[in-house]
Design a protein around this motif. Structure first.
Motif, PDB file in Angstrom:
ATOM      1  N   GLU A 257       0.853  -1.202   0.000  1.00 50.26           N
ATOM      2  CA  GLU A 257       0.000   0.000   0.000  1.00 50.26           C
ATOM      3  C   GLU A 257       0.888   1.251   0.000  1.00 50.26           C
ATOM      4  N   PRO A 258       0.331   2.301  -0.606  1.00 47.36           N
ATOM      5  CA  PRO A 258      -0.904   2.358  -1.402  1.00 47.36           C
ATOM      6  C   PRO A 258      -0.661   1.783  -2.781  1.00 47.36           C
ATOM      7  N   ASN A 259      -1.640   1.090  -3.252  1.00 46.62           N
ATOM      8  CA  ASN A 259      -1.482   0.416  -4.536  1.00 46.62           C
ATOM      9  C   ASN A 259      -2.113   1.213  -5.688  1.00 46.62           C
ATOM     10  N   GLY A 260      -2.684   2.381  -5.393  1.00 49.77           N
ATOM     11  CA  GLY A 260      -3.189   3.246  -6.445  1.00 49.77           C
ATOM     12  C   GLY A 260      -4.404   2.737  -7.125  1.00 49.77           C
ATOM     13  N   GLY A 261      -5.256   2.074  -6.386  1.00 42.02           N
ATOM     14  CA  GLY A 261      -6.488   1.592  -6.970  1.00 42.02           C
ATOM     15  C   GLY A 261      -7.387   2.751  -7.400  1.00 42.02           C
ATOM     16  N   ARG A 262      -8.345   2.397  -8.286  1.00 43.04           N
ATOM     17  CA  ARG A 262      -9.227   3.418  -8.830  1.00 43.04           C
ATOM     18  C   ARG A 262     -10.109   4.034  -7.749  1.00 43.04           C
ATOM     19  N   GLY A 263     -10.027   5.347  -7.601  1.00 42.29           N
ATOM     20  CA  GLY A 263     -10.843   6.079  -6.629  1.00 42.29           C
ATOM     21  C   GLY A 263     -10.432   5.865  -5.197  1.00 42.29           C
ATOM     22  N   GLU A 264      -9.277   5.237  -4.980  1.00 39.93           N
ATOM     23  CA  GLU A 264      -8.833   5.002  -3.602  1.00 39.93           C
ATOM     24  C   GLU A 264      -7.973   6.193  -3.149  1.00 39.93           C
ATOM     25  N   ASN A 265      -8.667   7.240  -2.731  1.00 38.00           N
ATOM     26  CA  ASN A 265      -7.975   8.494  -2.349  1.00 38.00           C
ATOM     27  C   ASN A 265      -8.010   8.763  -0.847  1.00 38.00           C
ATOM     28  N   CYS A 266      -8.535   7.846  -0.044  1.00 37.44           N
ATOM     29  CA  CYS A 266      -8.586   8.025   1.408  1.00 37.44           C
ATOM     30  C   CYS A 266      -7.865   6.849   2.068  1.00 37.44           C
ATOM     31  N   ALA A 267      -7.478   7.011   3.349  1.00 32.28           N
ATOM     32  CA  ALA A 267      -6.678   5.988   4.030  1.00 32.28           C
ATOM     33  C   ALA A 267      -7.382   5.508   5.283  1.00 32.28           C
ATOM     34  N   VAL A 268      -7.179   4.211   5.544  1.00 34.47           N
ATOM     35  CA  VAL A 268      -7.640   3.606   6.786  1.00 34.47           C
ATOM     36  C   VAL A 268      -6.439   2.909   7.424  1.00 34.47           C
ATOM     37  N   THR A 269      -6.610   2.521   8.732  1.00 37.60           N
ATOM     38  CA  THR A 269      -5.581   1.736   9.401  1.00 37.60           C
ATOM     39  C   THR A 269      -6.227   0.484   9.978  1.00 37.60           C
ATOM     40  N   MET A 270      -5.456  -0.624   9.944  1.00 37.52           N
ATOM     41  CA  MET A 270      -5.942  -1.933  10.439  1.00 37.52           C
ATOM     42  C   MET A 270      -4.898  -2.482  11.390  1.00 37.52           C
ATOM     43  N   ALA A 271      -5.369  -2.969  12.528  1.00 39.10           N
ATOM     44  CA  ALA A 271      -4.457  -3.524  13.527  1.00 39.10           C
ATOM     45  C   ALA A 271      -4.473  -5.041  13.529  1.00 39.10           C
ATOM     46  N   VAL A 272      -5.514  -5.626  12.967  1.00 38.79           N
ATOM     47  CA  VAL A 272      -5.659  -7.091  12.965  1.00 38.79           C
ATOM     48  C   VAL A 272      -5.770  -7.540  11.510  1.00 38.79           C
ATOM     49  N   PRO A 273      -5.017  -8.543  11.139  1.00 36.44           N
ATOM     50  CA  PRO A 273      -5.099  -9.038   9.751  1.00 36.44           C
ATOM     51  C   PRO A 273      -6.476  -9.574   9.444  1.00 36.44           C
ATOM     52  N   ARG A 274      -6.941  -9.249   8.253  1.00 39.15           N
ATOM     53  CA  ARG A 274      -8.249  -9.713   7.794  1.00 39.15           C
ATOM     54  C   ARG A 274      -8.065 -10.374   6.424  1.00 39.15           C
ATOM     55  N   ILE A 275      -8.747 -11.499   6.253  1.00 40.92           N
ATOM     56  CA  ILE A 275      -8.604 -12.252   4.994  1.00 40.92           C
ATOM     57  C   ILE A 275      -9.134 -11.443   3.822  1.00 40.92           C
ATOM     58  N   ASP A 276     -10.283 -10.750   4.046  1.00 40.34           N
ATOM     59  CA  ASP A 276     -10.867  -9.972   2.971  1.00 40.34           C
ATOM     60  C   ASP A 276     -10.009  -8.759   2.584  1.00 40.34           C
ATOM     61  N   TYR A 277      -9.027  -8.436   3.436  1.00 43.18           N
ATOM     62  CA  TYR A 277      -8.118  -7.323   3.132  1.00 43.18           C
ATOM     63  C   TYR A 277      -6.681  -7.844   2.992  1.00 43.18           C
ATOM     64  N   LEU A 278      -6.590  -9.121   2.559  1.00 42.27           N
ATOM     65  CA  LEU A 278      -5.295  -9.734   2.255  1.00 42.27           C
ATOM     66  C   LEU A 278      -4.367  -9.738   3.467  1.00 42.27           C
ATOM     67  N   ASN A 279      -4.971  -9.822   4.649  1.00 38.28           N
ATOM     68  CA  ASN A 279      -4.213  -9.926   5.895  1.00 38.28           C
ATOM     69  C   ASN A 279      -3.210  -8.774   6.085  1.00 38.28           C
ATOM     70  N   LEU A 280      -3.596  -7.622   5.621  1.00 33.65           N
ATOM     71  CA  LEU A 280      -2.724  -6.450   5.764  1.00 33.65           C
ATOM     72  C   LEU A 280      -2.862  -5.858   7.158  1.00 33.65           C
ATOM     73  N   VAL A 281      -1.736  -5.348   7.645  1.00 34.31           N
ATOM     74  CA  VAL A 281      -1.713  -4.644   8.949  1.00 34.31           C
ATOM     75  C   VAL A 281      -1.006  -3.313   8.718  1.00 34.31           C
ATOM     76  N   GLY A 282      -1.723  -2.215   9.059  1.00 40.28           N
ATOM     77  CA  GLY A 282      -1.164  -0.879   8.861  1.00 40.28           C
ATOM     78  C   GLY A 282      -2.096  -0.030   8.013  1.00 40.28           C
ATOM     79  N   TRP A 283      -1.532   0.919   7.262  1.00 42.58           N
ATOM     80  CA  TRP A 283      -2.380   1.818   6.466  1.00 42.58           C
ATOM     81  C   TRP A 283      -2.693   1.182   5.104  1.00 42.58           C
TER      82      TRP A 283
END
Length: 306
Positions: A257-283
């Motif tokens: 991240e950021p991977n520059g997806g279409r219309g992805e102009n805002c940021a979130v943060t994740m503390a726990v890995p989630r499968i639906d979010y490719l187990n990403l942790v961070g912004w």
């Protein structure tokens, strides 16, 4: 009446008539003289006692009048001699009165001058004290107005602080800021509006310690943070206008991240890995229209303390 030189009345009259007879004899002849003398003698003998007495009274009145005149003439020089002393005494008394009058006038004038001077001095002192009193009163009025203004400001600030504290109910303090995590979900714009309505904004993360605090606070939730590249693509900046100095973008073997997806102009943060979010942790950059929870931040310096 007093008979001077012991003469009686008959002797006086005889001398008077003799004198007249002599005067008559000197002016007439001898015959006429004898006739006048005899006639005069006869006439004298024939005068009655009443006429003689009247003549005597007239004579003494004339004598007394002559004595009175002589006495007055004698007394006049004495009177003349006395009058200067009396006149001198009167003039001296008048001079004394004039001097006393002048002294009284001078004293009165001096007294008036002293009273006038005292009145002027008192007026000057009263005027000065009045000016000082007015000045002090004006200063006190100004100070009172300033105190009222300060009291009004303090009251307003206290009410504002009370409102702030009520708004911050449920907020968590960390270092120099208060943080609030929402329970509901909104898109990025609505989330930010919620924060700004409470005098805060979406969180800005400036160091690792604050990132760890946010991770602990968010738990298993995905939350919006105040990072966006809406203005310029791939130029991320915080909502408070500061530039991005430290970044905590998530990455793994599958994506970075950021991977520059279409219309992805805002940021979130994740503390726990989630499968639906490719187990990403961070912004991670996301679509701004997606609904997520959010975290607001309000710095203590933004509070108005009484």
């Amino acid at each position: 009446m007093y008979r001077e030189h012991g003469k009686n009345i008959n002797d006086i009259y005889e001398n008077e008539f003799v004198t007249k007879g002599q005067f008559g004899r000197q002016t007439t002849d001898s015959n006429a003289t004898r006739i006048q003398s005899s006639e005069l003698t006869g006439t004298t003998q024939k005068m009655d006692t009443g006429a003689r007495q009247k003549k005597t009274d007239d004579l003494y009145e004339n004598v007394d009048a002559m004595r009175g005149k002589i006495t007055m003439e004698i007394k006049d020089p004495k009177t003349t001699r006395i009058q200067p002393s009396e006149h001198t005494g009167t003039e001296g008394s008048d001079c004394v009165k004039i001097r006393r009058y002048r002294s009284a006038v001078v004293c009165l004038v001096l007294l008036c001058v002293l009273l006038l001077t005292a009145v002027i001095v008192l007026c000057v002192i009263f005027t000065q004290e009045r000016q000082q009193f007015i000045s002090k009163n004006e200063n006190l009025t100004n100070e009172r107005e300033q105190l009222i203004l300060k009291n009004t400001n303090l009251t307003s600030e206290r009410e504002q602080l009370r409102n702030e504290l009520q708004i911050c109910d449920g907020w968590t303090c960390y270092q120099s800021s208060f943080y609030y995590k929402s329970n509901e979900k909104k898109n990025w714009t609505e989330s930010r509006r919620y924060c700004t309505q409470r005098g805060a904004d979406l969180i800005s993360i400036n160091n690792r310690q604050e990132q760890d605090f946010v991770q602990n606070m968010s738990g298993a939730a995905i939350v919006y943070i105040g990072l966006t590249d809406i203005d310029v693509e791939d130029r991320w900046k915080w909502v408070d206008g500061s530039t991005l100095n430290s970044s905590f973008w998530a990455s793994n073997r599958e994506t970075t991240e950021p991977n520059g997806g279409r219309g992805e102009n805002c940021a979130v943060t994740m503390a726990v890995p989630r499968i639906d979010y490719l187990n990403l942790v961070g912004w991670s950059d996301v679509d701004c229209n997606t609904a997520y929870q959010w975290i607001c931040e309000k710095r203590i310096s933004q509070f108005i303390l009484p």
